[in-house]
Scaffold this active site. Structure first.
Site, PDB file in Angstrom:
ATOM      1  N   ILE A  30     -57.082 154.692   4.812  1.00  0.00           N
ATOM      2  CA  ILE A  30     -56.698 155.685   5.969  1.00  0.00           C
ATOM      3  C   ILE A  30     -58.278 156.209   6.671  1.00  0.00           C
ATOM      4  O   ILE A  30     -58.267 156.419   7.971  1.00  0.00           O
ATOM      5  CB  ILE A  30     -56.128 156.932   5.388  1.00  0.00           C
ATOM      6  CG1 ILE A  30     -54.769 156.482   5.016  1.00  0.00           C
ATOM      7  CG2 ILE A  30     -55.974 158.043   6.390  1.00  0.00           C
ATOM      8  CD1 ILE A  30     -54.027 157.603   4.044  1.00  0.00           C
TER       9      ILE A  30
ATOM     10  N   ASP B  16     -72.297 160.263  -2.664  1.00  0.00           N
ATOM     11  CA  ASP B  16     -71.207 160.700  -3.686  1.00  0.00           C
ATOM     12  C   ASP B  16     -71.109 162.107  -3.267  1.00  0.00           C
ATOM     13  O   ASP B  16     -72.011 162.861  -3.440  1.00  0.00           O
ATOM     14  CB  ASP B  16     -72.010 160.622  -4.932  1.00  0.00           C
ATOM     15  CG  ASP B  16     -70.667 160.994  -6.085  1.00  0.00           C
ATOM     16  OD1 ASP B  16     -69.636 161.456  -5.506  1.00  0.00           O
ATOM     17  OD2 ASP B  16     -70.955 161.078  -7.120  1.00  0.00           O
TER      18      ASP B  16
ATOM     19  N   ARG C 127     -67.296 174.354   5.300  1.00  0.00           N
ATOM     20  CA  ARG C 127     -68.225 175.790   5.522  1.00  0.00           C
ATOM     21  C   ARG C 127     -69.570 175.511   6.215  1.00  0.00           C
ATOM     22  O   ARG C 127     -70.202 176.076   7.003  1.00  0.00           O
ATOM     23  CB  ARG C 127     -68.602 176.212   4.008  1.00  0.00           C
ATOM     24  CG  ARG C 127     -69.194 177.465   4.080  1.00  0.00           C
ATOM     25  CD  ARG C 127     -69.363 177.893   2.456  1.00  0.00           C
ATOM     26  NE  ARG C 127     -70.345 179.083   2.429  1.00  0.00           N
ATOM     27  CZ  ARG C 127     -71.365 179.268   2.278  1.00  0.00           C
ATOM     28  NH1 ARG C 127     -72.201 178.150   2.350  1.00  0.00           N
ATOM     29  NH2 ARG C 127     -72.168 180.441   2.372  1.00  0.00           N
TER      30      ARG C 127
ATOM     31  N   SER D 142     -54.231 165.184   3.419  1.00  0.00           N
ATOM     32  CA  SER D 142     -53.342 165.453   2.223  1.00  0.00           C
ATOM     33  C   SER D 142     -52.623 164.693   1.857  1.00  0.00           C
ATOM     34  O   SER D 142     -52.802 163.329   1.980  1.00  0.00           O
ATOM     35  CB  SER D 142     -52.649 167.002   2.537  1.00  0.00           C
ATOM     36  OG  SER D 142     -52.053 167.490   1.370  1.00  0.00           O
TER      37      SER D 142
ATOM     38  N   TYR E 107     -53.348 165.684  -9.048  1.00  0.00           N
ATOM     39  CA  TYR E 107     -53.418 165.313  -7.826  1.00  0.00           C
ATOM     40  C   TYR E 107     -52.592 166.262  -6.811  1.00  0.00           C
ATOM     41  O   TYR E 107     -53.225 166.707  -5.628  1.00  0.00           O
ATOM     42  CB  TYR E 107     -53.168 163.844  -7.501  1.00  0.00           C
ATOM     43  CG  TYR E 107     -53.116 163.313  -6.144  1.00  0.00           C
ATOM     44  CD1 TYR E 107     -54.359 163.035  -5.421  1.00  0.00           C
ATOM     45  CD2 TYR E 107     -52.093 163.051  -5.172  1.00  0.00           C
ATOM     46  CE1 TYR E 107     -54.444 162.472  -4.094  1.00  0.00           C
ATOM     47  CE2 TYR E 107     -52.226 162.608  -4.161  1.00  0.00           C
ATOM     48  CZ  TYR E 107     -53.177 162.215  -3.410  1.00  0.00           C
ATOM     49  OH  TYR E 107     -53.261 161.857  -2.271  1.00  0.00           O
TER      50      TYR E 107
ATOM     51  N   LYS F   9     -53.831 168.981  -3.693  1.00  0.00           N
ATOM     52  CA  LYS F   9     -53.644 168.647  -2.369  1.00  0.00           C
ATOM     53  C   LYS F   9     -52.682 169.834  -1.819  1.00  0.00           C
ATOM     54  O   LYS F   9     -52.792 170.302  -0.643  1.00  0.00           O
ATOM     55  CB  LYS F   9     -52.605 167.391  -2.339  1.00  0.00           C
ATOM     56  CG  LYS F   9     -53.488 166.273  -2.439  1.00  0.00           C
ATOM     57  CD  LYS F   9     -54.584 166.091  -1.424  1.00  0.00           C
ATOM     58  CE  LYS F   9     -55.295 164.467  -1.509  1.00  0.00           C
ATOM     59  NZ  LYS F   9     -56.389 164.454  -0.377  1.00  0.00           N
TER      60      LYS F   9
ATOM     61  N   VAL G  67     -48.504 154.874   2.152  1.00  0.00           N
ATOM     62  CA  VAL G  67     -49.295 153.927   3.222  1.00  0.00           C
ATOM     63  C   VAL G  67     -49.874 152.784   2.602  1.00  0.00           C
ATOM     64  O   VAL G  67     -50.115 152.852   1.256  1.00  0.00           O
ATOM     65  CB  VAL G  67     -50.554 154.847   3.585  1.00  0.00           C
ATOM     66  CG1 VAL G  67     -51.494 154.186   4.623  1.00  0.00           C
ATOM     67  CG2 VAL G  67     -50.187 156.045   4.231  1.00  0.00           C
TER      68      VAL G  67
END
Length: 275
Positions: free
Chosen positions: A21, A66, A126, A144, A158, A162, A191
């Site tokens: 994605i 990372d 932020r 999400s 998970y 989310k 997906v």
């Protein structure tokens, strides 16, 4: 801005951009004219996406990092803005897809999921928000999951992280939309990616699944709406096929990995998470 390049002059930062994605979104934003900063851990995969983005003749920078590391989110934003200019569109796609029952979730796995799925988006948001607020425009796009809308067995941590990301998105949107800064969470269903479950194992035609480009098209639609238009903050994106729905897929998956109570719908004989 031109009709075929509606994002010309804009800068996008895509976190988790090395495949799936995230890579699809990066390519689509570049095709629309945006300069793109790509951030991910996998250097070789990221370099391949960088070449694809550059083919659209837009400025691009690849940042191997990372994002779960201390100071990495701020460092990524600083490097992106130094190379390309202020970030207009932030896409939070980096995530850790760890699942399992609460009683078998190890504290370090819980912390890892919250760090990457919630803390990192917060820190990136932020870092870019002050500039967006000062300039009077900007988009925060959090990727999400449709699974965040389900209360399903064996889906923590998970789905929990989310759901928290959804709440963060709504909070950012309500606090900033009057200043021209908007936030949406895109909630994809199943997906077709390298990390997704094999649909053929569950008797589902692969063509019934969403393609990463479908999610990318929704993101592009959202960030190119007129300033007077508000959407979201949650935008589910689902396959049309009933067999490819998230709830159906998740139940089939559970049956494949654990003994499942077909009457009550609760897991039995859960054996512990693999390392």
């Amino acid at each position: 801005m031109t009709e075929d390049r509606p994002l010309k002059g804009k800068v996008a930062l895509v976190a988790g951009a090395s495949s799936g994605i995230g890579a699809g979104i990066a390519r689509t934003l570049a095709a629309a004219g945006a300069s793109v900063a790509l951030v991910a851990r996998r250097e070789r995969e990221l370099a391949a996406v960088e070449r694809e983005v550059a083919a659209h003749e837009v400025p691009v920078i690849a940042l191997t990092a990372d994002l779960a590391a201390e100071d990495a989110p701020q460092d990524a934003v600083t490097a992106a803005e130094r190379a390309l200019g202020p970030v207009d569109i932030l896409v939070n796609n980096a995530a850790l897809a760890r699942t399992g029952p609460i009683h078998d979730t190890r504290p370090r796995h819980w912390r890892q999921a919250f760090r990457l799925n919630l803390d990192v988006p917060f820190l990136l948001i932020r870092a870019v928000l002050p500039g967006m607020r000062a300039r009077g425009h900007g988009w925060i796009v959090n990727i999400s999951s449709e699974g965040s809308l389900l209360q399903a067995d064996w889906s923590a941590p998970y789905s929990i992280t989310k759901r928290a990301l959804n709440a963060l998105t709504a909070q950012v949107d309500i606090e900033n939309r009057h200043l021209g800064v908007r936030a949406v969470a895109v909630l994809p269903g199943w997906v077709r990616t390298d990390l997704a479950q094999d649909p053929e194992e569950f008797g589902v035609d692969v063509d019934r699944l969403l393609d990463p480009s479908d999610v990318a098209d929704v993101v592009l639609w959202a960030v190119t709406l007129p300033p007077r238009v508000g959407v979201g903050p949650l935008i589910p994106v689902r396959p049309v096929s009933r067999n490819a729905q998230t709830a159906v897929n998740w139940e089939q998956y559970l049956r494949s990995v654990r003994h499942y109570d077909t009457v009550g719908g609760h897991m039995l004989d859960a054996t512990g998470m693999p390392e």
